[in-house]
Write a protein that holds these residues in place. Structure first.
Motif, PDB file in Angstrom:
ATOM      1  N   LYS A 118       0.840  -1.198   0.000  1.00  0.00           N
ATOM      2  CA  LYS A 118       0.000   0.000   0.000  1.00  0.00           C
ATOM      3  C   LYS A 118       0.875   1.247   0.000  1.00  0.00           C
ATOM      4  O   LYS A 118       0.581   2.229  -0.672  1.00  0.00           O
ATOM      5  CB  LYS A 118      -0.873  -0.022   1.258  1.00  0.00           C
ATOM      6  N   LEU A 119       1.956   1.179   0.734  1.00  0.00           N
ATOM      7  CA  LEU A 119       2.893   2.301   0.779  1.00  0.00           C
ATOM      8  C   LEU A 119       3.528   2.515  -0.586  1.00  0.00           C
ATOM      9  O   LEU A 119       3.791   3.639  -1.003  1.00  0.00           O
ATOM     10  CB  LEU A 119       3.955   2.000   1.836  1.00  0.00           C
ATOM     11  N   PRO A 171       8.921   7.334  -0.065  1.00  0.00           N
ATOM     12  CA  PRO A 171       8.641   7.938   1.235  1.00  0.00           C
ATOM     13  C   PRO A 171       7.136   8.075   1.445  1.00  0.00           C
ATOM     14  O   PRO A 171       6.388   8.249   0.478  1.00  0.00           O
ATOM     15  CB  PRO A 171       9.302   9.315   1.162  1.00  0.00           C
ATOM     16  N   GLY A 172       6.713   8.029   2.668  1.00  0.00           N
ATOM     17  CA  GLY A 172       5.288   8.192   2.939  1.00  0.00           C
ATOM     18  C   GLY A 172       4.911   7.569   4.263  1.00  0.00           C
ATOM     19  O   GLY A 172       5.759   7.042   4.993  1.00  0.00           O
ATOM     20  N   GLU A 173       3.629   7.659   4.552  1.00  0.00           N
ATOM     21  CA  GLU A 173       3.108   7.124   5.803  1.00  0.00           C
ATOM     22  C   GLU A 173       1.900   6.281   5.491  1.00  0.00           C
ATOM     23  O   GLU A 173       1.052   6.685   4.696  1.00  0.00           O
ATOM     24  CB  GLU A 173       2.669   8.268   6.719  1.00  0.00           C
ATOM     25  N   VAL A 174       1.811   5.123   6.100  1.00  0.00           N
ATOM     26  CA  VAL A 174       0.688   4.265   5.802  1.00  0.00           C
ATOM     27  C   VAL A 174       0.272   3.523   7.065  1.00  0.00           C
ATOM     28  O   VAL A 174       1.096   3.244   7.942  1.00  0.00           O
ATOM     29  CB  VAL A 174       1.067   3.291   4.653  1.00  0.00           C
ATOM     30  N   TYR A 175      -1.035   3.320   7.204  1.00  0.00           N
ATOM     31  CA  TYR A 175      -1.538   2.486   8.301  1.00  0.00           C
ATOM     32  C   TYR A 175      -2.506   1.498   7.700  1.00  0.00           C
ATOM     33  O   TYR A 175      -3.489   1.883   7.075  1.00  0.00           O
ATOM     34  CB  TYR A 175      -2.234   3.338   9.360  1.00  0.00           C
ATOM     35  N   HIS A 185       6.240   4.473   8.690  1.00  0.00           N
ATOM     36  CA  HIS A 185       6.717   5.756   8.183  1.00  0.00           C
ATOM     37  C   HIS A 185       8.008   5.473   7.441  1.00  0.00           C
ATOM     38  O   HIS A 185       8.973   4.969   8.017  1.00  0.00           O
ATOM     39  CB  HIS A 185       6.953   6.749   9.322  1.00  0.00           C
ATOM     40  N   TYR A 219      11.552   3.783   8.489  1.00  0.00           N
ATOM     41  CA  TYR A 219      12.072   4.653   9.543  1.00  0.00           C
ATOM     42  C   TYR A 219      11.409   4.310  10.865  1.00  0.00           C
ATOM     43  O   TYR A 219      12.052   4.315  11.917  1.00  0.00           O
ATOM     44  CB  TYR A 219      11.812   6.121   9.197  1.00  0.00           C
TER      45      TYR A 219
END
Lengths: 204, 411
Positions: free
Chosen positions: B104-105, B341-345, B360, B368
């Motif tokens: 997904k990220l 780079p990015g943020e996923v939940y 993250h 990270y």
């Protein structure tokens, strides 16, 4: 399963700023507005389930810690991520959400345990995964992967007092090395590989 | 179970004021960390007034391995074996959940065949986890023979897993962007035969337990969790559904092609231990139905995302014979799959509840920050409330009915 309209949210709560995200809507929220926002999310926006609370350590930048909250609505089936930069780099503080969601209790204890974030008005803020009396917060970036190579007690002191230095973690520390098992950075090579550390730039 | 006061072990590191502030009539009882009914290494500090629990304080962390710290220091693919050890009763489902989060990220969608195989894996893992959960739960209430029935079936499942992945427990079968390998020949037929055999066995267990007077007496009206409490404490999975909340991420936020399959959501009425048993029992049947549907519709095609040249290494025969594939394989193996780079939940509906991964990424092959939201951790947090006022013997039943696993609770 329609995602929340971010503009709507930032319109109703002007202190929010949108945050870039690869999936769910995400906002930044100042720490002083967190309780107000959380209450409104629960009462008015239908976020009835607190999925997760965690932190990120932005090592060597300020504010150093951010608390990350994930809210889920079991009615509309959507998530919201709220990121709260915490002010004090040494002793970060955030208000506790235990009054709104009892679920916050253990999540906040874990964040306290792992990052040392103090949650104000938490009913029972103590360590949850590590034990009481442990001095470190393991998920902070400066926590070493392997032992610091330390000076052992002098051979004479060892003989007289019977002191034995056991490589932790039961000793409660970022691990001390012992001669019996060899130097830790040698026996755990990844710990010595500085390219993996946050203190050095990763090789591209 | 002993009812006299037992002194707390491991005094040096886990001393507490717990015994000191007891009232004159109260008694403290230490349950666990090595107790058959705590299903792993959970320790409960109970305060008893006679046989009634007046306080329950769970003590976690005996199985804490620092998985999140470990994840920050290795590539995404290297972390997959660690996901086996979260909910070690359903390692395949953890593998899939982690792969989906990272994909997904990377905004990567895997081909239909890969998705279909993953659905089979998740549902077989659910059947396996629920079979174990039911068996030990029945054993906790005194019905020993059920354990034999469910473990016989589970053993057959493990043989199937072994044929597919080469390992019975620590499967590590997914990769970011695909699977470790395609299905072996004839495996789907074996799964079909297993499912056909499973249902009569489940019916047998059903007949042994569902109207069993002793079992019903021990579980009905015990450990009642209301729908409001379940939501407030962040319960997910069968425990939430048993409280009457029809919430299932496979239906609500379908991933991995779950929207193509037809299945029902069993939901409880009261939220007691009996409802939690019924929900799990029915979920086994629903999962068997899903597996059957997937096998019928199993699509052809690649089992990994071929276009993801920087994420999934090519098959070995091409690596050995072609230069470009060799370079690709080398880069992914040494530096990890290249994730933007990015943020996923991402939360997946695992046997125990919603297993969440928050990642993250600053780019590259290493996260990270990776946070694991273990459903058992959240499900257990309601324990002090549920146990309050319960009889000591009911604590064992409540623990069994919550069906937690300490691997993902302590991480």
């Amino acid at each position: 399963m329609e995602d929340l309209k971010l503009s709507q949210l930032t319109g109703s709560y002007p202190f929010l700023t949108p945050r870039s995200s690869s999936d769910h809507p995400a906002v930044n929220c100042p720490v002083e507005n967190l309780l107000e926002l959380a209450g409104a999310l629960k009462e008015r926006e239908g976020f009835d389930l607190l999925s997760d609370i965690t932190c990120i350590d932005w090592f060597r930048s300020s504010p150093r810690f951010s608390a990350v909250y994930h809210f889920y609505s079991s009615i509309d089936h959507r998530y919201l991520r709220v990121v709260v930069p915490l002010q004090d780099d040494e002793h970060p503080r955030a208000p506790s959400l235990t009054g709104l969601w009892p679920a916050a209790d253990w999540h906040e204890r874990e964040a306290y345990d792992m990052f040392g974030v103090e949650f104000e008005n938490h009913p029972d803020l103590r360590r949850i995964l590590m034990w009481e009396g442990y001095d470190w917060h393991p998920l902070r970036k400066e926590f070493p992967l392997a032992g610091h190579d330390t000076e052992l007690p002098d051979e004479e002191i060892r003989r007289e007092s019977g002191t034995r230095v056991i490589p932790a973690p039961m000793e409660g520390g970022p691990f001390a090395a012992s001669q019996e098992r060899g130097i830790m950075s040698r026996s755990e090579p990844r710990g010595a590989d500085e390219s993996w550390n946050e203190s050095k730039e990763k090789p591209q | 179970m002993a009812t006299h006061q037992i002194s707390v072990g491991d005094v040096r590191s886990r001393t507490s004021d717990f015994e000191k502030d007891l009232g004159p009539e109260k008694m403290s009882l230490n349950m666990g960390p090595s107790h058959p009914s705590t299903h792993g290494v959970l320790r409960l500090r109970l305060e008893l007034d006679g046989e009634v629990v007046t306080k329950c304080d769970p003590d976690l962390g005996y199985l804490h391995r620092g998985d999140e710290k470990i994840a920050e220091n290795m590539t995404y693919n290297q972390f997959i074996p660690y996901t086996d050890r979260l909910d070690y009763l359903a390692p395949l489902a953890n593998n899939v959940a982690f792969a989906l989060a990272v994909e997904k990220l990377a905004h990567l969608e895997v081909p239909p065949r890969c998705q279909a195989i993953r659905v089979i894996l998740c549902e077989l893992a659910r059947i396996s986890a629920h079979l174990l959960g039911l068996g030990v739960y029945a054993m906790d209430t005194g019905a020993l023979s059920v354990f034999m029935y469910t473990f016989t079936e589970r053993e057959k499942l493990y043989t199937l897993f072994e044929k597919l992945t080469g390992a019975r427990l620590t499967t590590s079968f997914t990769r970011i962007g695909g699977l470790a390998r395609d299905l072996p020949e004839g495996w789907l037929g074996e799964v079909n035969r297993f499912i056909a055999n499973l249902i009569p066995q489940v019916d047998e267990v059903d007949a042994l337990l569902t109207r069993n007077r002793i079992f019903v007496d021990r579980t009905r009206e015990v450990g009642v969790i209301s729908a409001e409490d379940a939501l407030a404490y962040g319960l997910t999975g069968p425990n939430l559904r048993a409280s009457g909340v029809p919430s299932d991420l496979r239906k609500d936020r379908p991933y991995c092609g779950y929207r193509n399959y037809d299945f029902d959501l069993p939901v409880g009425e009261v939220g007691d231990c009996y409802d939690r048993y019924r929900v799990r029992m029915e979920e086994i049947r629903q999962s068997a139905g899903i597996v059957r549907q997937v096998i019928e519709k199993m699509p052809d095609g690649p089992y990994y995302a071929e276009e993801a040249k920087r994420i999934f290494p090519p098959p070995k025969d091409r690596v050995m014979t072609r230069m470009e594939e060799l370079i690709q394989n080398f880069m992914i193996t040494t530096q990890g799959p290249q994730i933007p780079p990015g943020e996923v939940y991402f939360e997946a509906e695992n046997p125990k509840g919603a297993l969440g991964f928050f990642i993250h990424s600053k780019g590259g092959g290493v996260p990270y920050r990776l946070k694991i939201r273990g459903p058992s951790f959240c499900n257990l947090s309601i324990l002090p409330k549920v146990c309050l006022g319960a009889m000591l013997s009911d604590v064992v039943v409540i623990l069994g009915s919550l069906d937690f696993v300490m691997g993902e609770c302590d991480r």
